[in-house]
Design a protein around this motif. Structure first.
Motif, PDB file in Angstrom:
ATOM      1  N   UNK A  90       0.819  -1.206   0.000  1.00 30.24           N
ATOM      2  CA  UNK A  90       0.000   0.000   0.000  1.00 30.24           C
ATOM      3  C   UNK A  90       0.861   1.267   0.000  1.00 30.24           C
ATOM      4  N   UNK A  91       2.167   1.110   0.134  1.00 27.46           N
ATOM      5  CA  UNK A  91       3.064   2.260   0.126  1.00 27.46           C
ATOM      6  C   UNK A  91       2.987   2.979  -1.212  1.00 27.46           C
ATOM      7  N   UNK A  92       2.686   4.273  -1.155  1.00 30.86           N
ATOM      8  CA  UNK A  92       2.509   5.063  -2.369  1.00 30.86           C
ATOM      9  C   UNK A  92       2.222   6.512  -1.982  1.00 30.86           C
ATOM     10  N   UNK A  93       2.253   7.375  -2.982  1.00 35.05           N
ATOM     11  CA  UNK A  93       1.697   8.716  -2.815  1.00 35.05           C
ATOM     12  C   UNK A  93       0.217   8.629  -3.164  1.00 35.05           C
ATOM     13  N   UNK A  94      -0.615   9.113  -2.270  1.00 34.26           N
ATOM     14  CA  UNK A  94      -2.056   9.063  -2.444  1.00 34.26           C
ATOM     15  C   UNK A  94      -2.569  10.438  -2.857  1.00 34.26           C
ATOM     16  N   UNK A  95      -3.425  10.442  -3.869  1.00 31.23           N
ATOM     17  CA  UNK A  95      -4.005  11.667  -4.404  1.00 31.23           C
ATOM     18  C   UNK A  95      -5.525  11.591  -4.336  1.00 31.23           C
ATOM     19  N   UNK A  96      -6.150  12.707  -4.013  1.00 34.69           N
ATOM     20  CA  UNK A  96      -7.589  12.785  -4.220  1.00 34.69           C
ATOM     21  C   UNK A  96      -7.850  13.529  -5.533  1.00 34.69           C
ATOM     22  N   UNK A  97      -8.940  13.160  -6.164  1.00 31.34           N
ATOM     23  CA  UNK A  97      -9.269  13.706  -7.473  1.00 31.34           C
ATOM     24  C   UNK A  97     -10.775  13.879  -7.579  1.00 31.34           C
ATOM     25  N   UNK A  98     -11.199  14.790  -8.442  1.00 30.90           N
ATOM     26  CA  UNK A  98     -12.625  15.052  -8.585  1.00 30.90           C
ATOM     27  C   UNK A  98     -12.960  15.421 -10.024  1.00 30.90           C
ATOM     28  N   UNK A  99     -14.201  15.166 -10.368  1.00 28.97           N
ATOM     29  CA  UNK A  99     -14.724  15.574 -11.678  1.00 28.97           C
ATOM     30  C   UNK A  99     -16.187  15.927 -11.497  1.00 28.97           C
ATOM     31  N   UNK A 100     -16.625  16.950 -12.250  1.00 31.00           N
ATOM     32  CA  UNK A 100     -17.996  17.462 -12.077  1.00 31.00           C
ATOM     33  C   UNK A 100     -19.009  16.638 -12.857  1.00 31.00           C
ATOM     34  N   UNK A 101     -19.043  15.367 -12.636  1.00 31.89           N
ATOM     35  CA  UNK A 101     -20.099  14.530 -13.185  1.00 31.89           C
ATOM     36  C   UNK A 101     -20.052  13.174 -12.505  1.00 31.89           C
ATOM     37  N   UNK A 102     -21.087  12.404 -12.716  1.00 32.55           N
ATOM     38  CA  UNK A 102     -21.138  11.078 -12.117  1.00 32.55           C
ATOM     39  C   UNK A 102     -20.340  10.117 -12.978  1.00 32.55           C
ATOM     40  N   UNK A 103     -19.520   9.333 -12.334  1.00 32.21           N
ATOM     41  CA  UNK A 103     -18.746   8.309 -13.028  1.00 32.21           C
ATOM     42  C   UNK A 103     -19.113   6.961 -12.422  1.00 32.21           C
ATOM     43  N   UNK A 104     -19.336   5.984 -13.239  1.00 31.46           N
ATOM     44  CA  UNK A 104     -19.664   4.649 -12.719  1.00 31.46           C
ATOM     45  C   UNK A 104     -18.524   3.675 -12.980  1.00 31.46           C
ATOM     46  N   UNK A 109     -10.307   5.458 -14.094  1.00 27.72           N
ATOM     47  CA  UNK A 109      -9.515   6.055 -15.168  1.00 27.72           C
ATOM     48  C   UNK A 109      -9.097   7.468 -14.788  1.00 27.72           C
ATOM     49  N   UNK A 110      -7.828   7.643 -14.520  1.00 31.30           N
ATOM     50  CA  UNK A 110      -7.328   8.909 -13.993  1.00 31.30           C
ATOM     51  C   UNK A 110      -7.564  10.073 -14.945  1.00 31.30           C
ATOM     52  N   UNK A 111      -7.510   9.827 -16.236  1.00 31.44           N
ATOM     53  CA  UNK A 111      -7.617  10.929 -17.201  1.00 31.44           C
ATOM     54  C   UNK A 111      -9.013  11.555 -17.221  1.00 31.44           C
ATOM     55  N   UNK A 112     -10.001  10.917 -16.595  1.00 29.96           N
ATOM     56  CA  UNK A 112     -11.352  11.471 -16.570  1.00 29.96           C
ATOM     57  C   UNK A 112     -11.526  12.559 -15.510  1.00 29.96           C
ATOM     58  N   UNK A 113     -10.560  12.690 -14.612  1.00 31.51           N
ATOM     59  CA  UNK A 113     -10.682  13.625 -13.494  1.00 31.51           C
ATOM     60  C   UNK A 113     -10.013  14.957 -13.848  1.00 31.51           C
ATOM     61  N   UNK A 114     -10.734  16.041 -13.556  1.00 29.51           N
ATOM     62  CA  UNK A 114     -10.237  17.376 -13.890  1.00 29.51           C
ATOM     63  C   UNK A 114      -9.392  17.989 -12.795  1.00 29.51           C
ATOM     64  N   UNK A 115      -9.671  17.593 -11.565  1.00 30.05           N
ATOM     65  CA  UNK A 115      -9.073  18.289 -10.434  1.00 30.05           C
ATOM     66  C   UNK A 115      -8.321  17.278  -9.553  1.00 30.05           C
ATOM     67  N   UNK A 116      -7.127  17.696  -9.119  1.00 25.06           N
ATOM     68  CA  UNK A 116      -6.264  16.825  -8.328  1.00 25.06           C
ATOM     69  C   UNK A 116      -5.680  17.563  -7.144  1.00 25.06           C
ATOM     70  N   UNK A 117      -5.579  16.849  -6.041  1.00 30.26           N
ATOM     71  CA  UNK A 117      -4.847  17.362  -4.898  1.00 30.26           C
ATOM     72  C   UNK A 117      -3.361  17.127  -5.084  1.00 30.26           C
ATOM     73  N   UNK A 118      -2.585  17.576  -4.122  1.00 27.24           N
ATOM     74  CA  UNK A 118      -1.129  17.565  -4.274  1.00 27.24           C
ATOM     75  C   UNK A 118      -0.483  16.233  -3.900  1.00 27.24           C
ATOM     76  N   UNK A 119      -1.229  15.327  -3.272  1.00 35.45           N
ATOM     77  CA  UNK A 119      -0.648  14.045  -2.897  1.00 35.45           C
ATOM     78  C   UNK A 119      -0.124  14.035  -1.483  1.00 35.45           C
ATOM     79  N   UNK A 120      -0.264  12.884  -0.846  1.00 33.34           N
ATOM     80  CA  UNK A 120       0.271  12.689   0.500  1.00 33.34           C
ATOM     81  C   UNK A 120       0.894  11.295   0.556  1.00 33.34           C
ATOM     82  N   UNK A 121       2.091  11.207   1.108  1.00 35.02           N
ATOM     83  CA  UNK A 121       2.857   9.967   1.081  1.00 35.02           C
ATOM     84  C   UNK A 121       2.461   9.052   2.229  1.00 35.02           C
ATOM     85  N   UNK A 122       2.162   7.805   1.875  1.00 32.30           N
ATOM     86  CA  UNK A 122       1.893   6.757   2.856  1.00 32.30           C
ATOM     87  C   UNK A 122       2.994   5.713   2.732  1.00 32.30           C
TER      88      UNK A 122
END
Length: 126
Positions: A90-104, A109-122
């Motif tokens: 599970x060791x990795x840099x973790x990012x949160x991401x968002x997109x203004x629509x529903x995804x199922x 798929x990372x390329x579908x997200x418009x907005x990304x946080x800076x990442x936090x290392x675990x």
């Protein structure tokens, strides 16, 4: 202007727990998909978990299912990733991401997200 700020990473022993937080501004949770991704050295970015819809439907990768839980606190505009029974993989840099629509089914798929946080290392030590 949409901003995401991830926090909560750190060093933990295998079997331990951590909770990551993603503070979100400029985005309405109900109309958006919000996810956690991770990227280990030398590997591709991997979708870990996602809140995919307005009714708080959640999905997880097989690698974390049963160990991780994604949840939102709409009053605080924050999305959490509770990680239990952590493993060295599970060791990795973790990012949160968002997109203004529903995804199922495409939530991972990372390329579908418009907005990304800076990442936090675990880092999980074995």
């Amino acid at each position: 202007d949409v901003q995401l700020q991830a926090s909560g990473g750190g060093l933990v022993q295998a079997g331990g727990s951590l909770r990551l937080s993603c503070a979100v501004s400029g985005l309405t949770f109900g109309n958006s998909a919000i996810a956690w991704f991770r990227q280990a050295p030398g590997k591709e970015r991997e979708g870990v978990a996602c809140i995919v819809s307005d009714n708080d439907g959640t999905v997880y990768s097989d690698s974390v299912k049963g160990r991780f839980t994604i949840a939102s606190d709409n009053a605080k505009n924050t999305v959490y990733l509770q990680m239990n029974s952590l493993k060295s993989e599970d060791t990795a840099v973790y990012y949160c991401a968002a997109v203004r629509r529903v995804i199922n089914s495409a939530w991972h798929l990372a390329h579908l997200y418009n907005y990304w946080g800076q990442g936090t290392l675990v880092t999980v030590s074995s």
